[in-house]
Design a protein around this motif. Structure first.
Motif, mmCIF file in Angstrom:
data_model
loop_
_atom_site.group_PDB
_atom_site.id
_atom_site.type_symbol
_atom_site.label_atom_id
_atom_site.label_comp_id
_atom_site.label_asym_id
_atom_site.label_seq_id
_atom_site.Cartn_x
_atom_site.Cartn_y
_atom_site.Cartn_z
ATOM 1 N N UNK A 1 -6.698 1.586 11.341
ATOM 2 C CA UNK A 1 -7.402 0.373 10.926
ATOM 3 C C UNK A 1 -7.859 -0.467 12.105
ATOM 4 N N UNK A 2 -7.710 0.061 13.334
ATOM 5 C CA UNK A 2 -8.180 -0.653 14.519
ATOM 6 C C UNK A 2 -9.702 -0.683 14.535
ATOM 7 N N UNK B 1 -5.647 2.188 -4.412
ATOM 8 C CA UNK B 1 -6.718 1.566 -5.184
ATOM 9 C C UNK B 1 -6.799 0.078 -4.852
ATOM 10 N N UNK B 2 -8.024 -0.398 -4.756
ATOM 11 C CA UNK B 2 -8.263 -1.764 -4.318
ATOM 12 C C UNK B 2 -8.407 -1.873 -2.813
ATOM 13 N N UNK B 3 -8.356 -0.721 -2.122
ATOM 14 C CA UNK B 3 -8.507 -0.727 -0.668
ATOM 15 C C UNK B 3 -7.302 -1.229 0.085
ATOM 16 N N UNK C 1 0.805 -1.207 0.000
ATOM 17 C CA UNK C 1 0.000 0.000 0.000
ATOM 18 C C UNK C 1 0.843 1.264 0.000
ATOM 19 N N UNK C 2 0.211 2.432 -0.144
ATOM 20 C CA UNK C 2 0.965 3.700 -0.171
ATOM 21 C C UNK C 2 1.615 4.006 1.169
ATOM 22 N N UNK C 3 2.856 4.448 1.099
ATOM 23 C CA UNK C 3 3.628 4.717 2.305
ATOM 24 C C UNK C 3 3.441 6.162 2.753
ATOM 25 N N UNK C 4 3.371 6.372 4.068
ATOM 26 C CA UNK C 4 3.325 7.710 4.643
ATOM 27 C C UNK C 4 4.761 8.209 4.789
ATOM 28 N N UNK C 5 5.126 9.205 4.003
ATOM 29 C CA UNK C 5 6.498 9.698 4.039
ATOM 30 C C UNK C 5 6.678 10.850 5.012
ATOM 31 N N UNK C 6 5.609 11.560 5.365
ATOM 32 C CA UNK C 6 5.697 12.604 6.384
ATOM 33 C C UNK C 6 4.300 12.941 6.889
ATOM 34 N N UNK C 7 4.221 13.319 8.165
ATOM 35 C CA UNK C 7 2.975 13.766 8.795
ATOM 36 C C UNK C 7 3.252 15.113 9.448
ATOM 37 N N UNK C 8 2.330 16.082 9.247
ATOM 38 C CA UNK C 8 2.516 17.428 9.782
ATOM 39 C C UNK C 8 1.209 17.913 10.399
ATOM 40 N N UNK C 9 1.328 18.696 11.465
ATOM 41 C CA UNK C 9 0.177 19.313 12.114
ATOM 42 C C UNK C 9 0.296 20.830 12.004
ATOM 43 N N UNK C 10 -0.863 21.495 11.953
ATOM 44 C CA UNK C 10 -0.846 22.962 11.907
ATOM 45 C C UNK C 10 -0.269 23.546 13.183
ATOM 46 N N UNK D 1 -2.753 6.563 -4.746
ATOM 47 C CA UNK D 1 -3.376 6.859 -3.458
ATOM 48 C C UNK D 1 -4.863 7.142 -3.673
ATOM 49 N N UNK D 2 -5.699 6.395 -2.970
ATOM 50 C CA UNK D 2 -7.141 6.608 -3.050
ATOM 51 C C UNK D 2 -7.596 7.592 -1.982
ATOM 52 N N UNK D 3 -7.186 7.362 -0.755
ATOM 53 C CA UNK D 3 -7.551 8.226 0.361
ATOM 54 C C UNK D 3 -6.581 7.956 1.505
ATOM 55 N N UNK D 4 -6.818 8.575 2.627
ATOM 56 C CA UNK D 4 -6.015 8.330 3.821
ATOM 57 C C UNK D 4 -6.886 8.519 5.041
ATOM 58 N N UNK D 5 -6.512 7.854 6.119
ATOM 59 C CA UNK D 5 -7.252 7.929 7.375
ATOM 60 C C UNK D 5 -6.310 8.372 8.494
#
Length: 618
Positions: A558-559, A602-604, A496-505, A546-550
């Motif tokens: 995914x819990x 894609x494909x979930x 699946x698509x990898x998260x390469x960075x996460x940022x908060x405002x 990438x279809x979406x992200x949670x």
């Protein structure tokens, strides 16, 4: 090349800056073996089956080139077989200088002086000071356990061969070493080890009490002379522990997983290697079984190759995958699991095999999709695949060559291997230029169904510290971090698509404020390799859009217990995408939280998650 050509090559290398104490003939040669034909490849495999070669690779348009480090016997065998071998004189000279500083085996042939004997315990000088030895690593493990009692503990895996004999390494070394070498070893040689084979176990103990965790097992140093493997394993462990509470990724990895590091899986052999005791063609490789593995023609070649001693494939059909000659570096031992080291690792990782054919009591669970068919057979069955969502991973670190490998019937780990290859720029393929049988990854993949990989680090057995720390270690740690992020289901999450960075405002807000979550996801990040010529084709893992992200707080998106926050795609760049969404902190308690993001292709198909810290003030 005839003998006269071989002699001229030896003389040429001897003049390339080699120390005079090397007797003008190096113990280890660096060379390029050009594989122009199937005959060349077969000869390299045959030589590797005797001499335990490691090989990097350079691809040509019409041929493969193996970059090897080998001894004079192996070099002569290849040359006599008509294989094109090009000696790298500068690298050979550098290796000779490295070896000359390691201990008594490269000292003057005369009786060592008092100063030489006193220098032996500190054999690792500045050229290799970054490679910690057995005693130092065990001391550092105990320090981690003392400073981080909720995260780290040291546990005994099992005994070594010398401990089974109730004697010291020095006493055993005198059986296999020339007298002038054995005399240089200090009396306390080998006595500083308080344990046999030990494991450093990492994980948040409070979290571990609440639920079963995915587990990652990393072994290193099965081959004693492979210095980079053990040091890389310990550096990764230290990053995890020291980053807890400071680095969001290290924190959530220890909160949600358990890690087992067997940093020195062959401490007897490593203790010999630390003294600079060289066997044919390089540093000490095998364990110290000088009884079953006694080599009468060359005592310093004694021992059993632990990575040819595991059950699966032991003594198989390939004539060059292992050897039954104790003088060969790939000697597999008199029987599968004949050595205390391989027995201890098997029992610790897999457990004990019951009458039902299943393993019980090990660190990794036996989750093979099928079971013994009821005929009472105790023969290992390699066609029992593990589930696609197996929660755990086994990684065996070696050096050298720049490879990421998986065993035959590896069960869909090619995507993970190619992801890790993207970080390291290594080649991800299933097989090397030569076959291997009785090795650990095939054993645990077949016995448990666990995803299993081999990582061949570095460019040399004797890589200088400046190159190891600057070039080899950083991408290796990146690859191991990525693999750890997939532990819930490595075979699936690597697709699946990898998260390469996460940022908060804002990293710190007051309770009730709204925070914007932004992240970058990449559905590609695979380094594909078609595999070596004549080997099975490697599956190609194609980029997944990438279809979406949670997103979620404190638990994984995914819990089943969480209702994730949907993040929408706001920009696309090929297989990569920028996603964004908002988090209302009204119902979150004050304190530090982990905000997770996970991509969906894609494909979930979900990818590896990652997280960032959010501090909420009352």
């Amino acid at each position: 090349m005839g003998r006269s050509g071989m002699r001229s090559t030896l003389c040429g290398v001897a003049m390339a800056g080699l120390p005079t104490s090397m007797h003008e003939v190096p113990a280890t040669w660096s060379a390029r073996v050009v594989l122009n034909s199937a005959h060349d490849a077969a000869m390299l495999a045959r030589v590797a089956g005797h001499y335990g070669l490691a090989a990097g690779s350079e691809s040509g348009d019409r041929h493969e080139v193996a970059v090897v480090e080998l001894g004079a016997h192996a070099l002569t065998a290849l040359r006599n077989a008509g294989v094109a071998v090009e000696v790298d004189e500068m690298e050979t000279a550098r290796i000779a200088r490295f070896q000359a500083q390691q201990g008594p085996s490269h000292a003057s042939p005369s009786t060592p002086s008092r100063s030489q004997r006193s220098a032996v315990p500190n054999a690792f000088h500045s050229v290799s000071a970054c490679y910690r030895g057995v005693s130092r690593i065990q001391t550092d493990m105990e320090e981690l356990e003392r400073h981080y009692p909720q995260l780290a503990r040291v546990t005994l895996v099992g005994q070594t061969w010398s401990q089974r004999q109730a004697t010291t390494l020095r006493d055993l070394a005198t059986r296999v070493l020339p007298a002038r070498w054995a005399a240089a070893l200090p009396d306390r040689f080998g006595r500083g080890r308080r344990y046999g084979i030990v494991a450093l176990v990492l994980g948040n103990r409070m979290a571990l009490r609440r639920r079963a965790m995915p587990r990652m097992v990393i072994t290193a140093g099965l081959h004693a002379r492979e210095l980079a493997s053990s040091e890389a394993a310990m550096r990764f462990a230290e990053w995890l522990v020291r980053g807890y509470g400071q680095d969001a990724t290290a924190t959530w990895l220890l909160d949600h997983n358990e890690f087992h590091f067997v940093v020195h899986a062959n401490p007897d052999g490593r203790a010999m290697a630390e003294q600079g005791v060289l066997a044919r063609g390089g540093g000490w490789r095998k364990n110290l079984n000088v009884v079953d593995g006694h080599c009468s023609t060359s005592p310093v070649d004694s021992g059993v190759d632990l990575n040819r001693n595991f059950v699966h494939g032991w003594g198989g059909n390939s004539p060059h995958a292992s050897s039954n000659d104790p003088c060969d570096e790939t000697y597999r031992g008199p029987a599968p699991l004949s050595e205390p080291e391989s027995q201890a690792l098997t029992q610790y990782i897999a457990g004990i095999r019951g009458d039902d054919g299943e393993y019980h009591g090990g660190v990794l669970r036996d989750l093979r999709a099928e079971r013994n068919d009821g005929d009472g057979s105790n023969v290992m069955r390699a066609d029992y695949p593990g589930p696609a969502d197996y929660p755990g991973l086994y990684v065996d670190l070696h050096s050298f060559g720049g490879w990421i490998l998986w065993p035959d019937g590896g069960g869909g780990v090619s995507a993970l291997a190619q992801r890790m290859a993207w970080h390291t720029r290594y080649r991800a393929t299933q097989r090397l230029h030569y076959p291997v049988e009785g090795e650990s990854t095939a054993m645990f993949r077949a016995a448990l169904g666990v995803p299993a990989l081999v990582v061949e680090l570095a460019k040399s057995f004797y890589e200088p510290c400046y190159e190891f720390q600057r070039t080899t270690l950083p991408p290796a740690l990146d690859a191991l971090r990525y693999a750890a992020r997939t532990l819930r289901a490595p075979r699936m999450l690597a697709r699946g698509p990898d998260v390469t960075s996460v940022r908060l405002s804002a990293a710190r807000v007051r309770q009730g404020e709204v925070v914007t979550i932004a992240a970058t996801l990449d559905g590609d990040r695979y380094r594909y390799d078609r595999g070596l010529r004549g080997q099975p084709a490697v599956p190609r893992n194609l980029p997944r859009r990438v279809l979406t992200a949670h997103a979620s707080v404190r638990v994984m998106p995914d819990d089943a217990s969480v209702r994730p926050i949907a993040l929408r795609v706001i920009e696309r760049r090929g297989a990569a995408a920028e996603v964004s969404g908002t988090l209302d902190t009204t119902h979150l308690p004050a304190g530090r939280h982990l905000v997770f993001v996970q991509g969906v292709g894609w494909g979930g198909v979900r990818g590896a998650p990652d997280a960032v810290f959010l501090d909420i003030a009352p």
